[in-house]
Write an enzyme that holds these catalytic residues in place. Sequence first.
Site, PDB file in Angstrom:
ATOM      1  CB  SER A 147      -0.959  -0.036   1.194  1.00 52.19           C
ATOM      2  OG  SER A 147      -1.994   0.902   1.062  1.00 52.19           O
ATOM      3  CD  GLU A 238      -5.771  -3.610  -4.360  1.00 53.26           C
ATOM      4  OE1 GLU A 238      -5.418  -2.639  -3.668  1.00 53.26           O
ATOM      5  OE2 GLU A 238      -5.095  -4.642  -4.481  1.00 53.26           O
ATOM      6  CG  HIS A 268      -5.618  -2.480  -0.007  1.00 51.56           C
ATOM      7  ND1 HIS A 268      -4.893  -1.948  -1.040  1.00 51.56           N
ATOM      8  CD2 HIS A 268      -5.116  -1.917   1.136  1.00 51.56           C
ATOM      9  CE1 HIS A 268      -4.010  -1.098  -0.567  1.00 51.56           C
ATOM     10  NE2 HIS A 268      -4.115  -1.066   0.749  1.00 51.56           N
TER      11      HIS A 268
END
Length: 297
Positions: A147, A238, A268
């Site tokens: 991320s 996502e 995610h």
Amino acid sequence: MLQNVLEASLRQTMCRIIRPWLHPALPVSLQRSLIAQAYRSSVPPRASRFTSVSIGGIPATRTEHGQPGTGIVLYLHGGGYIIGSSSTHRGLTGHLAKASERAVITPDYRLAPEHPFPAALEDAEAAYEALLTEGHDPASIAIAGDSAGGGLTIALAMRLRDKGRPLPGSLAVLSPWVDLTHEHLYSPEREPVLQPRWIDKAARLYCGQELRTHPFISPIFGDLNGLPPLLIQAGSEEILLNDARRLADRAAQQGVDTNLEIYNSLWHVFQVHAGQLDRATDAIKVIASHISQSQAR
């Protein structure tokens, strides 16, 4: 069959618990506490060892499993640059240490809003330089992150290249957040984890006075030429899927050895469920293979 049931159960957990906690109305301090509790469900392999260390003056966790071989992984955790820590990611780093047969160093880089850009990048760079000072061969160092940590991984590699510093042997990014303008978010039928308003708040807190198009904030706008072999993993469920696709396209166009993997019907940073969800465990093994093969080149 059991894996299908588990996958559905984990998806519902993400939707009903994690996603509501990642709401822009909740104070960041509360979100840090809630997410730290949620990550307890991400369990490292048995016999994993975690040691608190300092790397380049940055507090960090060293993760080991078995007898680590040659090489080391610098892992940059996710959390929108505002939440998360080396402790929340012990499940993921434990499985990565086991699969890669390497020690994994996860720095607790400074978080926004207390420490906006470029604090996280400066800390990541300090950690990498400390590994070089310790005598690690750059080719034996892998940098990975999920991320925001995925975006930070790319930004760090770009910064090192621009400074003429020795580059790591490989890069691996999981559901990377590389475009903080959010002008090209994907629209899946369902998004079990992230809310656009939450990542927009995180971007605002992290960027401070800097433009969101700054290449070290949103690496998709940067020059990727000369970066090490790059593995990108993302789930089809996502809103950051387009970040992964665009990063892969841009990197390949600029001559970077790039491999993009999209895992259908997963969410995610699904890799946090390694050890439970077979496809997550397999994804970690792919990362380990990428690291090993890149070092052997």
